[in-house]
Scaffold this active site. Sequence first.
Site, PDB file in Angstrom:
ATOM      1  N   CYS A  76       3.526   2.360  -3.366  1.00  0.00           N
ATOM      2  CA  CYS A  76       2.777   2.869  -2.227  1.00  0.00           C
ATOM      3  C   CYS A  76       1.636   1.906  -1.903  1.00  0.00           C
ATOM      4  O   CYS A  76       0.838   1.567  -2.775  1.00  0.00           O
ATOM      5  CB  CYS A  76       2.213   4.247  -2.570  1.00  0.00           C
ATOM      6  N   GLU A  77       1.580   1.456  -0.670  1.00  0.00           N
ATOM      7  CA  GLU A  77       0.544   0.498  -0.302  1.00  0.00           C
ATOM      8  C   GLU A  77      -0.834   1.131  -0.191  1.00  0.00           C
ATOM      9  O   GLU A  77      -1.832   0.431  -0.163  1.00  0.00           O
ATOM     10  CB  GLU A  77       0.905  -0.225   0.997  1.00  0.00           C
ATOM     11  N   HIS A  78      -0.904   2.446  -0.144  1.00  0.00           N
ATOM     12  CA  HIS A  78      -2.208   3.107  -0.046  1.00  0.00           C
ATOM     13  C   HIS A  78      -2.943   3.201  -1.379  1.00  0.00           C
ATOM     14  O   HIS A  78      -4.170   3.133  -1.414  1.00  0.00           O
ATOM     15  CB  HIS A  78      -2.052   4.516   0.538  1.00  0.00           C
ATOM     16  N   HIS A  79      -2.192   3.417  -2.473  1.00  0.00           N
ATOM     17  CA  HIS A  79      -2.823   3.605  -3.784  1.00  0.00           C
ATOM     18  C   HIS A  79      -2.313   2.639  -4.850  1.00  0.00           C
ATOM     19  O   HIS A  79      -2.748   2.706  -5.989  1.00  0.00           O
ATOM     20  CB  HIS A  79      -2.601   5.039  -4.282  1.00  0.00           C
ATOM     21  N   GLN A 117       7.034   5.046   2.638  1.00  0.00           N
ATOM     22  CA  GLN A 117       8.392   5.583   2.646  1.00  0.00           C
ATOM     23  C   GLN A 117       8.968   5.618   4.059  1.00  0.00           C
ATOM     24  O   GLN A 117      10.124   5.240   4.279  1.00  0.00           O
ATOM     25  CB  GLN A 117       8.420   6.983   2.034  1.00  0.00           C
ATOM     26  N   HIS A 145       6.317  10.765  -5.033  1.00  0.00           N
ATOM     27  CA  HIS A 145       5.192   9.827  -4.967  1.00  0.00           C
ATOM     28  C   HIS A 145       4.193  10.153  -6.064  1.00  0.00           C
ATOM     29  O   HIS A 145       3.643  11.260  -6.093  1.00  0.00           O
ATOM     30  CB  HIS A 145       4.510   9.927  -3.598  1.00  0.00           C
ATOM     31  N   CYS A 147       1.305   9.106  -6.318  1.00  0.00           N
ATOM     32  CA  CYS A 147      -0.030   9.332  -5.761  1.00  0.00           C
ATOM     33  C   CYS A 147      -0.219  10.807  -5.390  1.00  0.00           C
ATOM     34  O   CYS A 147      -1.338  11.257  -5.184  1.00  0.00           O
ATOM     35  CB  CYS A 147      -0.304   8.412  -4.563  1.00  0.00           C
TER      36      CYS A 147
END
Length: 184
Positions: A76-79, A117, A145, A147
């Site tokens: 995941c590019e956010h976390h 995703q 996920h 996260c």
Amino acid sequence: MVDKERLAAAVRELIAAMGEDTEREGLRETPDRVARMYEELTAGCADDAAAHLSRTFSEAGSALVVERDIAFSSMCEHHLMPFFGKVHIAYVPSGKVVGLSKLARVVDVYARRLQLQERMCAEIADAVFEHLAPKGVAVVVVAEHTCMTARGVRKIGSKTLSLAVRGDIPDAVVQSLIRGGENE
């Protein structure tokens, strides 16, 4: 291309920022291990789906092709936390088909990078639609996920389903892919 030396230095700094001793036995080689891990997990950035979808076979029929349960893991590019699950791909050929292993390789091209995703689902559908020129394609991604499950709201077992449809594909096929993905 991953700059492993720079990444290892950044991980070393991250460990120190957490108040840990970067020279203690269990952590001494961690920065190098993490750098190698990220190189592996983002290898899809150096790969191209077109390379995997370029070798096709002529097929006069237009029977539906479905490949289900293609396992993947991504970041995941956010976390910068993993998400993993299965991809289901269905397409209606329009004169050519591709070897089934190539569809799994296309999944890896997009999964092995910092990702969302929803974007990954669309990129897989776009690649198959562009390079195989089928009458239609549907892609379903079902993923867990970390996260969501290991931090934050901590909803263990929750899954996210994404759907991308291109061209003309029977609604019954799309519904079947979605139903099949609900019980994973």
